[in-house]
Structures are given as structure tokens and as C-alpha cells.
Design a protein around this motif. Structure first.
Motif, PDB file in Angstrom:
ATOM      1  N   LEU A 261       0.772  -1.259   0.042  1.00  0.00           N
ATOM      2  CA  LEU A 261      -0.092  -0.021  -0.128  1.00  0.00           C
ATOM      3  C   LEU A 261       0.882   1.164   0.161  1.00  0.00           C
ATOM      4  N   GLY A 262       1.831   1.303   0.720  1.00  0.00           N
ATOM      5  CA  GLY A 262       2.788   2.421   0.896  1.00  0.00           C
ATOM      6  C   GLY A 262       3.861   2.485  -0.463  1.00  0.00           C
ATOM      7  N   GLY A 263       4.212   1.479  -1.060  1.00  0.00           N
ATOM      8  CA  GLY A 263       5.062   1.363  -2.100  1.00  0.00           C
ATOM      9  C   GLY A 263       6.273   0.227  -1.610  1.00  0.00           C
ATOM     10  N   VAL A 272       3.745   4.934   6.143  1.00  0.00           N
ATOM     11  CA  VAL A 272       2.473   5.505   5.507  1.00  0.00           C
ATOM     12  C   VAL A 272       1.485   4.229   5.350  1.00  0.00           C
ATOM     13  N   GLY A 273       1.665   3.155   4.658  1.00  0.00           N
ATOM     14  CA  GLY A 273       1.056   2.094   4.469  1.00  0.00           C
ATOM     15  C   GLY A 273       0.465   1.495   5.861  1.00  0.00           C
ATOM     16  N   GLY A 274       1.379   1.284   6.798  1.00  0.00           N
ATOM     17  CA  GLY A 274       0.921   0.672   8.076  1.00  0.00           C
ATOM     18  C   GLY A 274      -0.095   1.261   8.668  1.00  0.00           C
ATOM     19  N   LEU A 300      -8.435  -4.649   0.122  1.00  0.00           N
ATOM     20  CA  LEU A 300      -7.545  -3.387  -0.165  1.00  0.00           C
ATOM     21  C   LEU A 300      -6.205  -3.925  -0.955  1.00  0.00           C
ATOM     22  N   LEU A 301      -5.713  -4.849  -0.236  1.00  0.00           N
ATOM     23  CA  LEU A 301      -4.513  -5.446  -1.147  1.00  0.00           C
ATOM     24  C   LEU A 301      -4.771  -5.814  -2.651  1.00  0.00           C
ATOM     25  N   VAL A 302      -5.765  -6.671  -2.828  1.00  0.00           N
ATOM     26  CA  VAL A 302      -6.286  -6.645  -4.265  1.00  0.00           C
ATOM     27  C   VAL A 302      -6.378  -5.230  -5.250  1.00  0.00           C
ATOM     28  N   VAL A 303      -7.055  -4.480  -4.308  1.00  0.00           N
ATOM     29  CA  VAL A 303      -7.448  -3.262  -5.224  1.00  0.00           C
ATOM     30  C   VAL A 303      -5.958  -2.428  -5.558  1.00  0.00           C
ATOM     31  N   ILE A 304      -5.288  -2.246  -4.663  1.00  0.00           N
ATOM     32  CA  ILE A 304      -3.839  -1.510  -4.581  1.00  0.00           C
ATOM     33  C   ILE A 304      -3.230  -2.193  -5.760  1.00  0.00           C
ATOM     34  N   LEU A 305      -3.068  -3.676  -5.892  1.00  0.00           N
ATOM     35  CA  LEU A 305      -2.409  -4.238  -6.671  1.00  0.00           C
ATOM     36  C   LEU A 305      -3.091  -4.024  -8.393  1.00  0.00           C
ATOM     37  N   LEU A 306      -4.127  -3.955  -8.334  1.00  0.00           N
ATOM     38  CA  LEU A 306      -5.114  -3.930  -9.565  1.00  0.00           C
ATOM     39  C   LEU A 306      -4.835  -2.483 -10.118  1.00  0.00           C
ATOM     40  N   PHE A 307      -4.870  -1.582  -9.229  1.00  0.00           N
ATOM     41  CA  PHE A 307      -4.856  -0.240  -9.799  1.00  0.00           C
ATOM     42  C   PHE A 307      -3.694   0.954  -9.712  1.00  0.00           C
ATOM     43  N   PRO A 309      -0.337  -0.663  -8.422  1.00  0.00           N
ATOM     44  CA  PRO A 309       0.617  -1.508  -8.032  1.00  0.00           C
ATOM     45  C   PRO A 309       2.006  -1.015  -7.001  1.00  0.00           C
ATOM     46  N   THR A 310       2.432   0.125  -7.669  1.00  0.00           N
ATOM     47  CA  THR A 310       3.469   0.878  -7.111  1.00  0.00           C
ATOM     48  C   THR A 310       3.327   1.802  -5.618  1.00  0.00           C
ATOM     49  N   GLY A 311       1.924   1.526  -5.208  1.00  0.00           N
ATOM     50  CA  GLY A 311       1.792   2.138  -3.974  1.00  0.00           C
ATOM     51  C   GLY A 311       1.348   3.583  -3.702  1.00  0.00           C
ATOM     52  N   ILE A 312       1.328   4.098  -2.667  1.00  0.00           N
ATOM     53  CA  ILE A 312       0.921   5.453  -2.490  1.00  0.00           C
ATOM     54  C   ILE A 312       2.166   6.340  -2.751  1.00  0.00           C
ATOM     55  N   LEU A 313       3.084   5.933  -2.367  1.00  0.00           N
ATOM     56  CA  LEU A 313       4.274   6.901  -2.537  1.00  0.00           C
ATOM     57  C   LEU A 313       5.152   6.290  -3.972  1.00  0.00           C
ATOM     58  N   GLY A 314       5.078   4.867  -4.175  1.00  0.00           N
ATOM     59  CA  GLY A 314       5.641   4.517  -5.456  1.00  0.00           C
ATOM     60  C   GLY A 314       7.064   4.920  -5.807  1.00  0.00           C
ATOM     61  N   GLU A 315       7.892   4.820  -4.641  1.00  0.00           N
ATOM     62  CA  GLU A 315       9.179   5.047  -4.836  1.00  0.00           C
ATOM     63  C   GLU A 315      10.144   3.862  -3.979  1.00  0.00           C
ATOM     64  N   SER A 316      10.996   3.340  -4.798  1.00  0.00           N
ATOM     65  CA  SER A 316      11.777   2.263  -4.222  1.00  0.00           C
ATOM     66  C   SER A 316      12.841   2.454  -3.596  1.00  0.00           C
ATOM     67  N   LEU A 317      13.541   1.771  -2.698  1.00  0.00           N
ATOM     68  CA  LEU A 317      14.457   1.794  -1.907  1.00  0.00           C
ATOM     69  C   LEU A 317      15.846   2.590  -2.578  1.00  0.00           C
TER      70      LEU A 317
END
Length: 322
Positions: A261-263, A272-274, A300-307, A309-317
Motif C-alpha cells: 500500500l505504501g510502496g 504510511v501504508g501501516g 484493499l491489497l487486491v485493489v492496490i495491486l490492480l489499480f 501496484p507501485t503504492g501510495i508513494l511509489g518510490e523504491s529503496l
């Protein structure tokens, strides 16, 4: 149902942020390992479970079961149990990496093989505790039954926000999660080891050429994630006063949901996701009933993966900057 939501809004907010703090701490382990190895460590839920038993072990060995405590004694007992839980989970995460993942990584095994190994390690740890550890070391004949955790602190309401009573234990968990997140964020973004973690996440081959010890980076990643899960395990036991051999199964999936959810791969996204997941499932529970909380979280997990998938922030480590 709408009346229940409005009347319990602040109470659900307090509870959501409290449980969301625990989700966030566990999610940090998922997101760090994924950021470095692109691996979903499904055995991380059992690392959390071991953390709950780490604090309980110290309570039984030292004799901290005469609580609740107050004042300086309370601070000392809480710190000692927190450290015990973190050390237990950090050590378990290290052993897990050395036994379940490193041999596969050195042989160039596929990610699917590592994923299968993670699932196998998860089931193995659950059954090990249910059949051996709990009956023999905790004097609990029914290894699959819930185990009570002694109350260490007297739970008192410090203040209220609307209908929400802010207890001392809930405030402690929330503040501790924020502090740990800040410390971890600075570690990854400002320390030499943190730079090695980010370099490995971005390009492992180039990182090796630049002198980064990949094995050390992976070990640090697993251990740090384990330390955070251990802290979450202690806070969970402090809040709910019980544990059991599979206590991490559902919570682990929810923490993974929080990471997605957070990314996934984003440290700040885990926090943020927690918090977001904790709030959504508590708000949804007041509308549809508490028995729907798990359904809401996994939907919520399914919805996030569908619409998204990068999460709210969408930034990787690997994109973090000092």
C-alpha cells in the motif's frame, strides 16, 4: 452503521494508529528485503512471532511476571523486554538468511525457488514452535493454544480526543514506531552501510565493482528488518497480552499489504501504508462489523495491486537520497 462510524470515529482513529504502528514496523522488513533482493520474505511473519516469545522468555527467566510496574522500574523492564524481543528476532532473521536464502543465492537459483524456500521456512518455524519450543520451554502442553503474556504496565487513559481514549500503552507504541522509523531512515540515507544497501538495491553488479560486500549488505538488511519485527512483536504482546505459534500469519499478510500500500521497497511508504491500513480496517470494522476487518484489509491489497501496484508513494529503496 453510519451512526456507529461517527460516534466511534476518534476511538477507531486511536486504535487504527496503534495497530498501524505494529503493521508498519513489520512492513519495514518486507520492504527492505524486497528493495535489496527483490524477494518477498514470507517467513518474516514468523520472525515477528519469535519476537513476541523473546520478550516473554525474559519475563519468565528474570521474573518480570510480578507486574504491573511503575516509575523507573517500568522503564527498565520495558527496555529489557524490548531489547530481548529485538535480539531474538534479529538473530532468527540472520539464521534464516544464512540457511534458507544464502545457499540459493550463491547457486544462482531463481526467485521462485527463494519464494518456495520462504514459505517452507515459515511453515517449519510455526510447527517447530507448536510441537517443540512452546511445550518444552514455556510449560504449555497445548503448543497450539494461545499463551498469556503478563501485564507489565498499568494501562491508564492519559487524555481523550473526542470519543477516543489515548492510553499510555497505545501512545508508547505510536511514538516508538515513529522514532524507530526516523532512526532507520537516517541509517539508510546517511550511513556508509546505508549507502551500500541503496547501491545494492540499484545495481548489485556495479556495487560489487565499487567494493560493496553484498553478503554483508544482505545480512544487515535481514537483521535490521528482524530488529523492527522484534520490536513490533513486543509491542503486540504488550498491547494484547497474548501470543501463539501462528500469531504472525494474518498479521504478516497485513504487514505485507501495508508495504504494498505504501510502496513496496520504500521505507517511508511502509510507515504510511501501516497507518493507512490500520485506519481503514478500523473504520471499516465500525461500519460493517469487526468480523469484516480481515476482509477489508485483503480486499484493499487486491485493489492496490490492480489499480496502483507501485503504492501510495511509489518510490523504491534504490531511489532514496541522502
Amino acid at each position: 452503521m453510519l451512526h456507529d462510524f461517527t460516534s466511534q470515529f476518534w476511538a477507531n482513529t486511536v486504535d487504527g494508529l496503534t495497530v498501524g504502528s505494529i503493521y508498519a514496523l513489520v512492513a519495514l522488513g518486507y520492504t527492505m528485503v524486497y528493495g535489496v533482493l527483490r524477494l518477498i520474505n514470507f517467513a518474516h511473519s514468523e520472525i515477528f512471532m519469535i519476537g513476541t516469545f523473546g520478550g516473554l522468555t525474559l519475563i519468565q527467566v528474570v521474573g518480570f511476571d510480578n507486574g504491573p510496574y511503575t516509575g523507573i522500574a517500568l522503564v527498565g523492564v520495558l527496555l529489557a523486554c524490548l531489547i530481548a524481543s529485538m535480539v531474538a528476532s534479529g538473530g532468527a532473521a540472520l539464521v534464516l538468511e544464512l540457511i534458507a536464502y544464502r545457499p540459493l543465492r550463491r547457486k544462482g537459483a531463481s526467485r521462485l525457488a527463494a519464494l518456495i524456500s520462504a514459505i517452507g521456512a515459515s511453515l517449519f518455524l510455526q510447527e517447530l514452535f507448536a510441537t517443540t519450543v512452546i511445550p518444552h520451554f514455556f510449560g504449555h502442553g497445548g503448543g497450539r493454544d494461545p499463551i498469556h503474556v503478563p501485564d507489565l504496565m498499568k494501562k491508564e487513559t492519559l487524555f481523550s480526543i473526542g470519543s477516543g481514549d489515548v492510553r499510555n500503552d497505545k501512545l508508547l507504541i505510536f511514538v516508538a514506531a515513529i522514532v524507530m522509523m526516523i532512526v532507520l531512515d537516517r541509517f539508510v540515507n546517511a550511513s556508509k552501510l546505508g549507502r551500500g544497501i541503496r547501491a545494492t538495491a540499484q545495481d548489485p553488479e556495479t556495487a560489487v565493482l565499487l567494493g560493496v560486500n553484498i553478503d554483508r549488505v544482505v545480512v544487515v538488511t535481514f537483521v535490521v528488518g528482524g530488529l523492527m519485527a522484534g520490536a513490533a512483536g513486543f509491542f503486540f504482546a504488550l498491547l494484547y497480552q497474548q501470543t501463539m505459534f501462528n500469531i504472525g500469519f494474518i498479521l504478516g499478510i497485513k504487514a505485507f499489504t501495508a508495504a504494498v500500500l505504501g510502496g513496496i521497497g520504500n521505507l517511508r511508504g511502509a510507515l504510511v501504508g501501516g497507518f493507512t491500513l490500520g485506519l481503514i480496517e478500523n473504520y471499516g470494522g465500525s461500519i460493517f462489523g469487526s468480523e469484516w476487518k480481515d476482509v477489508i484489509a485483503f480486499t484493499l491489497l487486491v485493489v492496490i495491486l490492480l489499480f496502483r501496484p507501485t503504492g501510495i508513494l511509489g518510490e523504491s529503496l534504490q531511489q532514496a537520497r541522502a
